[in-house]
Scaffold this motif. Sequence first.
Motif, PDB file in Angstrom:
ATOM      1  N   SER A  28       0.836  -1.122   0.242  1.00 11.60           N
ATOM      2  CA  SER A  28      -0.005   0.031  -0.064  1.00 11.60           C
ATOM      3  C   SER A  28       0.968   1.330   0.001  1.00 11.60           C
ATOM      4  O   SER A  28       0.602   2.372  -0.676  1.00 11.60           O
ATOM      5  N   ALA A  29       2.015   1.220   0.780  1.00  8.33           N
ATOM      6  CA  ALA A  29       2.827   2.458   0.860  1.00  8.33           C
ATOM      7  C   ALA A  29       3.575   2.614  -0.639  1.00  8.33           C
ATOM      8  O   ALA A  29       3.615   3.792  -0.947  1.00  8.33           O
ATOM      9  N   ILE A  30       3.815   1.533  -1.130  1.00  9.03           N
ATOM     10  CA  ILE A  30       4.410   1.697  -2.437  1.00  9.03           C
ATOM     11  C   ILE A  30       3.434   2.268  -3.672  1.00  9.03           C
ATOM     12  O   ILE A  30       3.847   3.141  -4.279  1.00  9.03           O
ATOM     13  N   GLN A  31       2.516   1.858  -3.474  1.00  7.34           N
ATOM     14  CA  GLN A  31       1.244   2.259  -4.326  1.00  7.34           C
ATOM     15  C   GLN A  31       1.065   3.885  -4.121  1.00  7.34           C
ATOM     16  O   GLN A  31       1.116   4.450  -5.073  1.00  7.34           O
ATOM     17  N   ASN A  32       1.063   4.209  -2.702  1.00  6.78           N
ATOM     18  CA  ASN A  32       0.951   5.635  -2.625  1.00  6.78           C
ATOM     19  C   ASN A  32       1.841   6.429  -2.867  1.00  6.78           C
ATOM     20  O   ASN A  32       1.834   7.578  -3.460  1.00  6.78           O
ATOM     21  N   LEU A  33       3.216   6.252  -2.670  1.00  4.83           N
ATOM     22  CA  LEU A  33       4.553   6.943  -3.294  1.00  4.83           C
ATOM     23  C   LEU A  33       4.305   7.060  -4.673  1.00  4.83           C
ATOM     24  O   LEU A  33       4.788   8.063  -5.085  1.00  4.83           O
ATOM     25  N   THR A  34       4.042   5.911  -5.187  1.00  2.00           N
ATOM     26  CA  THR A  34       3.850   6.105  -6.512  1.00  2.00           C
ATOM     27  C   THR A  34       3.063   6.902  -7.100  1.00  2.00           C
ATOM     28  O   THR A  34       3.186   7.862  -8.027  1.00  2.00           O
ATOM     29  N   GLU A  35       1.722   6.869  -6.690  1.00  4.79           N
ATOM     30  CA  GLU A  35       0.786   8.159  -7.142  1.00  4.79           C
ATOM     31  C   GLU A  35       1.277   9.379  -6.723  1.00  4.79           C
ATOM     32  O   GLU A  35       1.022  10.147  -7.493  1.00  4.79           O
ATOM     33  N   HIS A  36       2.098   9.659  -5.526  1.00  3.86           N
ATOM     34  CA  HIS A  36       2.460  10.989  -5.124  1.00  3.86           C
ATOM     35  C   HIS A  36       3.642  11.336  -6.310  1.00  3.86           C
ATOM     36  O   HIS A  36       3.395  12.617  -6.507  1.00  3.86           O
ATOM     37  N   GLU A  37       4.385  10.331  -6.616  1.00  2.00           N
ATOM     38  CA  GLU A  37       5.273  10.890  -7.641  1.00  2.00           C
ATOM     39  C   GLU A  37       4.943  11.065  -9.013  1.00  2.00           C
ATOM     40  O   GLU A  37       5.267  12.258  -9.585  1.00  2.00           O
ATOM     41  N   ILE A  91      10.456  14.698  -5.555  1.00  2.00           N
ATOM     42  CA  ILE A  91      10.321  13.667  -6.341  1.00  2.00           C
ATOM     43  C   ILE A  91      11.378  12.710  -5.959  1.00  2.00           C
ATOM     44  O   ILE A  91      11.315  11.472  -6.009  1.00  2.00           O
ATOM     45  N   MET A  92      12.529  13.237  -5.646  1.00  3.86           N
ATOM     46  CA  MET A  92      13.713  12.326  -5.548  1.00  3.86           C
ATOM     47  C   MET A  92      13.722  11.616  -4.084  1.00  3.86           C
ATOM     48  O   MET A  92      13.751  10.625  -4.171  1.00  3.86           O
ATOM     49  N   ARG A  93      12.986  12.536  -3.197  1.00  4.91           N
ATOM     50  CA  ARG A  93      12.746  11.754  -1.897  1.00  4.91           C
ATOM     51  C   ARG A  93      11.736  10.485  -1.973  1.00  4.91           C
ATOM     52  O   ARG A  93      11.940   9.730  -1.331  1.00  4.91           O
ATOM     53  N   VAL A  94      10.751  11.045  -2.758  1.00  7.78           N
ATOM     54  CA  VAL A  94       9.729  10.117  -2.698  1.00  7.78           C
ATOM     55  C   VAL A  94      10.253   8.773  -3.533  1.00  7.78           C
ATOM     56  O   VAL A  94       9.846   7.590  -3.385  1.00  7.78           O
ATOM     57  N   ASN A  95      10.777   9.007  -4.831  1.00  2.16           N
ATOM     58  CA  ASN A  95      11.414   8.023  -5.268  1.00  2.16           C
ATOM     59  C   ASN A  95      12.501   7.097  -4.685  1.00  2.16           C
ATOM     60  O   ASN A  95      12.618   6.045  -4.559  1.00  2.16           O
ATOM     61  N   GLU A  96      13.204   7.720  -3.753  1.00  2.00           N
ATOM     62  CA  GLU A  96      14.337   6.836  -2.853  1.00  2.00           C
ATOM     63  C   GLU A  96      13.230   5.969  -1.826  1.00  2.00           C
ATOM     64  O   GLU A  96      13.661   4.946  -1.551  1.00  2.00           O
ATOM     65  N   GLN A  97      12.458   6.556  -1.281  1.00  2.00           N
ATOM     66  CA  GLN A  97      11.291   5.853  -0.310  1.00  2.00           C
ATOM     67  C   GLN A  97      10.695   4.794  -1.029  1.00  2.00           C
ATOM     68  O   GLN A  97      10.644   3.687  -0.326  1.00  2.00           O
ATOM     69  N   ARG A  98      10.209   4.941  -2.163  1.00  2.00           N
ATOM     70  CA  ARG A  98       9.616   3.887  -2.812  1.00  2.00           C
ATOM     71  C   ARG A  98      10.475   2.785  -3.143  1.00  2.00           C
ATOM     72  O   ARG A  98      10.289   1.401  -2.973  1.00  2.00           O
ATOM     73  N   MET A  99      11.860   3.001  -3.496  1.00  2.00           N
ATOM     74  CA  MET A  99      12.810   1.988  -3.980  1.00  2.00           C
ATOM     75  C   MET A  99      13.372   1.331  -2.761  1.00  2.00           C
ATOM     76  O   MET A  99      13.563   0.402  -2.775  1.00  2.00           O
TER      77      MET A  99
END
Length: 236
Positions: A28-37, A91-99
């Motif tokens: 769920s967290a990965i999906q939310n981060l992807t949507e925010h990105e 965007i960079m922070r969200v991408n790092e968190q998602r990865m």
Amino acid sequence: MFKKLFGQKAPPSGVSQSSASAANKTISAIQNLTEHEESLEKRKSLLEKRMDLEQEKAKKFLSEKKKAQALQCLKKKKLLENEIANLDNMIMRVNEQRMMLEGQRTTTEVVSSMHTAALAAKENMRAMKIENVDKVVDEINETTDQMRQLNEVFAAPLGLGADLDEDELMAELEEIEATELDKELLEPAPVPVTKLPAAAQASSEKMPSVPQKQKQPAAKTQEELELEALQAEMAL
């Protein structure tokens, strides 16, 4: 962590439930981060278009000698650039968190698979007792010995061929070979015929043949004459 996963005692049911819950939260967290990105990327694209528009307006005002309006456009452009820079950082922070979450999810799945494989291996070893393995090996060896005996039986000569002595047959064969060799040695060697060259043969054919003298009959003896006279008298 690995001791808990691969220990002798099975993990309690609560651990499995908590692992499943953590996996669901991670997804769920990965999906939310992807949507925010994606949302941040869209806003960034919109701000870039507005920044380009302010740039064009500033150029237009400068061409019309309206420096004040051109300066205002450049200020707006600068503010938009700062906001775009902030969006890039977000965007960079969200991408790092998602990865990071994706990596943790992959690691969790791998460890879970290893845990399942370890439990399956233990079950297999528990079901496969050492005495059963020894029994299977003994059966294989017994079957191999039986097959070897059958092959030896089929390889042995059968019927009339079983009574034949191979040494005696070989001795007879050698005797026949020696006899044939003696015959070849006793036969006279053929006389080689030397052929004349074509030129010599042609010249010999052209030469006239030498007439041969006829042989005179030999003189008859006294006994032969008397025998002829006796035969003549008997004929009369």
